[in-house]
Design an enzyme around this catalytic site. Structure first.
Site, PDB file in Angstrom:
ATOM      1  N   ASP A  19       0.822  -1.218   0.000  1.00  0.00           N
ATOM      2  CA  ASP A  19       0.000   0.000   0.000  1.00  0.00           C
ATOM      3  C   ASP A  19       0.854   1.266   0.000  1.00  0.00           C
ATOM      4  O   ASP A  19       0.362   2.353   0.293  1.00  0.00           O
ATOM      5  CB  ASP A  19      -0.950   0.008   1.196  1.00  0.00           C
ATOM      6  CG  ASP A  19      -0.198   0.031   2.525  1.00  0.00           C
ATOM      7  OD1 ASP A  19       1.041  -0.126   2.509  1.00  0.00           O
ATOM      8  OD2 ASP A  19      -0.855   0.210   3.571  1.00  0.00           O
ATOM      9  N   ARG A  28      10.032  26.720  -1.142  1.00  0.00           N
ATOM     10  CA  ARG A  28       9.371  27.852  -1.807  1.00  0.00           C
ATOM     11  C   ARG A  28       8.156  28.345  -1.026  1.00  0.00           C
ATOM     12  O   ARG A  28       7.683  29.450  -1.245  1.00  0.00           O
ATOM     13  CB  ARG A  28       8.961  27.448  -3.233  1.00  0.00           C
ATOM     14  CG  ARG A  28      10.123  27.416  -4.209  1.00  0.00           C
ATOM     15  CD  ARG A  28       9.723  26.859  -5.562  1.00  0.00           C
ATOM     16  NE  ARG A  28       9.639  25.405  -5.559  1.00  0.00           N
ATOM     17  CZ  ARG A  28       9.434  24.664  -6.641  1.00  0.00           C
ATOM     18  NH1 ARG A  28       9.276  25.260  -7.812  1.00  0.00           N
ATOM     19  NH2 ARG A  28       9.379  23.350  -6.559  1.00  0.00           N
ATOM     20  N   LYS A  67      11.249  40.630 -13.910  1.00  0.00           N
ATOM     21  CA  LYS A  67      10.100  39.899 -14.444  1.00  0.00           C
ATOM     22  C   LYS A  67       8.850  40.229 -13.649  1.00  0.00           C
ATOM     23  O   LYS A  67       8.911  40.445 -12.428  1.00  0.00           O
ATOM     24  CB  LYS A  67      10.363  38.384 -14.419  1.00  0.00           C
ATOM     25  CG  LYS A  67      10.543  37.771 -13.044  1.00  0.00           C
ATOM     26  CD  LYS A  67      10.868  36.293 -13.147  1.00  0.00           C
ATOM     27  CE  LYS A  67      11.098  35.691 -11.754  1.00  0.00           C
ATOM     28  NZ  LYS A  67      11.527  34.295 -11.821  1.00  0.00           N
ATOM     29  N   ARG A 120       4.952  38.835 -12.971  1.00  0.00           N
ATOM     30  CA  ARG A 120       4.062  37.683 -13.123  1.00  0.00           C
ATOM     31  C   ARG A 120       2.600  38.112 -13.032  1.00  0.00           C
ATOM     32  O   ARG A 120       2.238  38.920 -12.178  1.00  0.00           O
ATOM     33  CB  ARG A 120       4.334  36.636 -12.028  1.00  0.00           C
ATOM     34  CG  ARG A 120       5.708  35.985 -12.086  1.00  0.00           C
ATOM     35  CD  ARG A 120       5.812  34.911 -11.017  1.00  0.00           C
ATOM     36  NE  ARG A 120       7.147  34.346 -10.934  1.00  0.00           N
ATOM     37  CZ  ARG A 120       7.551  33.285 -11.636  1.00  0.00           C
ATOM     38  NH1 ARG A 120       6.702  32.710 -12.472  1.00  0.00           N
ATOM     39  NH2 ARG A 120       8.768  32.813 -11.512  1.00  0.00           N
ATOM     40  N   ASP A 144      12.811  24.779 -12.253  1.00  0.00           N
ATOM     41  CA  ASP A 144      11.743  23.784 -12.206  1.00  0.00           C
ATOM     42  C   ASP A 144      11.292  23.436 -13.620  1.00  0.00           C
ATOM     43  O   ASP A 144      11.851  22.554 -14.264  1.00  0.00           O
ATOM     44  CB  ASP A 144      10.585  24.306 -11.358  1.00  0.00           C
ATOM     45  CG  ASP A 144       9.571  23.223 -11.008  1.00  0.00           C
ATOM     46  OD1 ASP A 144       9.645  22.117 -11.600  1.00  0.00           O
ATOM     47  OD2 ASP A 144       8.707  23.462 -10.151  1.00  0.00           O
ATOM     48  N   THR A 145      10.316  24.142 -14.155  1.00  0.00           N
ATOM     49  CA  THR A 145       9.850  23.840 -15.514  1.00  0.00           C
ATOM     50  C   THR A 145      10.667  24.549 -16.582  1.00  0.00           C
ATOM     51  O   THR A 145      10.498  24.281 -17.766  1.00  0.00           O
ATOM     52  CB  THR A 145       8.367  24.228 -15.671  1.00  0.00           C
ATOM     53  OG1 THR A 145       8.223  25.640 -15.410  1.00  0.00           O
ATOM     54  CG2 THR A 145       7.490  23.440 -14.709  1.00  0.00           C
ATOM     55  N   ALA A 146      11.541  25.474 -16.178  1.00  0.00           N
ATOM     56  CA  ALA A 146      12.494  26.171 -17.056  1.00  0.00           C
ATOM     57  C   ALA A 146      11.845  27.174 -18.012  1.00  0.00           C
ATOM     58  O   ALA A 146      12.531  27.728 -18.862  1.00  0.00           O
ATOM     59  CB  ALA A 146      13.341  25.177 -17.850  1.00  0.00           C
TER      60      ALA A 146
END
Length: 338
Positions: free
Chosen positions: A46, A105, A203, A205, A233-235
């Site tokens: 499990d 984060r 930047k 957002r 992370d996701t670049a």
């Protein structure tokens, strides 16, 4: 002082390769073979985690090497359960070596009715029985204050400085770039180490994970730009920053990022981006896609962590490892004559 003349290392499943490398480096330092403690960290049908330590650890100075990377919850639970197993086996001291600290984060409340998960994780680690934490490049330095126990936060920038000087040789046209205003302190420190000027990508957002606008602060024309950050992370933001810098006149864009989370489409984005290379550490075990990517290079952290563990065990300074001069002999094999 523990009964054994050497510190003992144990590893979960998060990054066995790094743990093994740290043990090998410590063997080189000590002149004696340092092996990982024989244990099994398995799952029942499990997915419940089970830990069994096969060696006597009574009175020993134990170091658990376990980043809390993807899958973050599983790896965090492994760390907590290993700590409990060692505490109940009468280990003298337990140090959690967390090369990548997950949930970092979530270090503050940015909106109403949201958690401060980094503090919660710190409480869990301390309650489990950890007496000291060794980590690298926390997303926010103030997370050290979330722990009511000693925290040693190592920095990748001295190692990156050695790598940059070794790779770039001529530093006259190099510009260090912070990918956002919040990372200026980190970028400035590396810029000072390599003797390069500093620029910023501002930047804005619209919402988390999406960047609406980017502006370059500083003249990057005819410069080889080095973007510096603590994690990728996701670049998406990183690749967009590389495009903005190139459009502003940069001749090359390189990135030095400590933690290569690289989730989702990250590797594909980086492979197709204008970025010449992305340099990451092995704080998170790289996937096969990361290892085979042509413009991603991995810098080892085992020499740094091995020396830090020995310094903690021996009661000597860890902050000495913040300096490139101290690390140069440790990384001689990678950067000869540095």
């Amino acid at each position: 002082m523990p009964s054994n003349s050497e510190p003992k290392l144990i590893s979960g499943n998060a990054n066995k390769a790094l743990a093994t490398s740290i043990a090998k480096r410590m063997s080189m330092h000590r002149g004696l073979t340092v092996d990982l403690v024989d244990a099994r960290v398995e799952r029942f049908n499990d997915a419940e985690i089970f830990v069994e330590v096969f060696e006597n650890v009574r009175g020993e100075d134990m170091f658990i090497i376990q980043p809390t990377s993807n899958p973050a919850n599983d790896n965090l639970m492994e760390l907590l359960i290993m700590t409990d197993a060692l505490r109940r086996s009468s280990a003298a001291r337990i140090t959690a070596v967390i090369p990548y600290f997950g949930y970092a984060r979530q270090d503050r409340r940015t909106k109403a009715r949201t958690p401060i998960s980094a503090k919660l994780v710190a409480n869990l680690i301390a309650e489990a029985g950890v007496e000291r934490v060794l980590t690298m490049d926390l997303h926010a330095a103030q997370i050290q204050g979330f722990f009511d126990l000693p925290v040693d936060n190592l920095y990748a920038s001295p190692v990156f400085a050695l790598d940059i000087k070794h790779q770039f040789k001529d530093m006259s046209d190099v510009m260090v770039v912070s990918p956002d205003v919040g990372g200026v302190a980190r970028a400035r420190e590396l810029a000072q180490r390599v003797g390069a000027p500093l620029s910023i990508v501002d930047k804005r957002r619209e919402k988390a994970g999406e960047v609406a606008e980017m502006t370059v602060i500083g003249d990057v024309s005819n410069k080889r730009c080095i973007i510096v950050d603590d994690m990728v992370d996701t670049a998406g933001t990183l690749c967009k920053a590389a495009e903005v810098l190139t459009a502003a006149g940069a001749t090359e864009v390189h990135s030095y990022i400590t933690h290569g989370v690289l989730s989702g489409p990250a590797v594909e984005r980086i492979s197709k981006s204008v970025m010449k290379q992305l340099v990451i550490t092995d704080s998170i075990e790289p996937t096969e896609a990361v290892k085979t990517a042509k413009n991603i290079r991995i810098v080892p952290t085992a020499p740094l962590f091995a020396q830090a563990i020995l310094n903690i065990w021996g009661g000597t300074s860890v902050s000495s490892l913040f300096e490139s001069d101290t690390l140069s002999p440790i990384y001689e094999g990678w950067y000869p004559g540095s």
